[in-house]
Design a protein around this motif. Structure first.
Motif, PDB file in Angstrom:
ATOM      1  N   ALA A  78     -16.352 -19.197 -19.209  1.00 47.35           N
ATOM      2  CA  ALA A  78     -15.421 -20.410 -18.729  1.00 47.35           C
ATOM      3  C   ALA A  78     -13.985 -20.347 -19.650  1.00 47.35           C
ATOM      4  O   ALA A  78     -13.170 -20.275 -19.174  1.00 47.35           O
ATOM      5  N   LYS A  89     -10.152 -19.549 -18.417  1.00 46.84           N
ATOM      6  CA  LYS A  89      -9.104 -20.444 -18.830  1.00 46.84           C
ATOM      7  C   LYS A  89      -7.942 -19.447 -19.201  1.00 46.84           C
ATOM      8  O   LYS A  89      -6.685 -19.851 -19.077  1.00 46.84           O
ATOM      9  N   CYS A 136     -10.432 -17.250 -10.737  1.00 47.01           N
ATOM     10  CA  CYS A 136     -10.917 -18.734 -10.854  1.00 47.01           C
ATOM     11  C   CYS A 136     -11.514 -19.282  -9.297  1.00 47.01           C
ATOM     12  O   CYS A 136     -12.286 -19.980  -9.152  1.00 47.01           O
ATOM     13  N   PRO A 148     -16.748 -19.279 -10.182  1.00 45.24           N
ATOM     14  CA  PRO A 148     -16.535 -20.172 -11.445  1.00 45.24           C
ATOM     15  C   PRO A 148     -16.898 -19.527 -12.569  1.00 45.24           C
ATOM     16  O   PRO A 148     -16.704 -19.924 -13.732  1.00 45.24           O
ATOM     17  N   ARG A 149     -17.768 -18.519 -12.537  1.00 45.63           N
ATOM     18  CA  ARG A 149     -18.254 -17.571 -13.810  1.00 45.63           C
ATOM     19  C   ARG A 149     -17.271 -16.107 -13.685  1.00 45.63           C
ATOM     20  O   ARG A 149     -17.564 -15.651 -12.803  1.00 45.63           O
TER      21      ARG A 149
END
Length: 125
Positions: A72, A76, A105, A109-110
């Protein structure tokens, strides 16, 4: 190491080897990263950074060791790059809207783990 300190040490002890401890090397590197982050934020927006700017929200991740970044956190960092965060669409997003809309993204999500294995987080078998 400051140039003043280095030149004084060389003058007083010409045959001595100069050594720099790891803490101060890390401190200088972290300061350079922070200065660069602030400069990029100012170049993108023409103002000082704000707490809601992507460059500010990832400031702690920028100085974290690569092997300690979670998937995660990697996402970012990728989504806050100037090429994705500096676009007019992301700057004009309404308050509270998700700003990180880069391709990795939006697809998943991973993110895939780094190419090198992460350090173990526990000492058990």
């Amino acid at each position: 190491m400051s140039t003043t300190y280095a030149s004084a040490a060389r003058e007083a002890l010409p045959h001595a080897l100069l050594a720099i401890d790891g803490f101060h090397v890390s401190q200088l590197a972290n300061k350079a990263i922070g200065d660069t982050r602030r400069r990029v934020a100012h170049e993108l927006r023409g103002r000082r950074g704000r707490a809601t700017d992507p460059e500010y929200t990832i400031r702690g991740l920028l100085v974290r060791a690569e092997e300690k970044l979670s998937p995660a956190a990697r996402g970012k960092l990728l989504c806050a790059s100037p090429t994705s965060a500096g676009t007019p669409a992301s700057r004009s997003a309404p308050p509270g809207a998700r700003r990180n809309t880069c391709a990795p993204c939006s697809r998943s999500p991973r993110l895939a783990p780094a190419s090198r294995p992460a350090a173990p987080t526990s000492t058990g078998p």
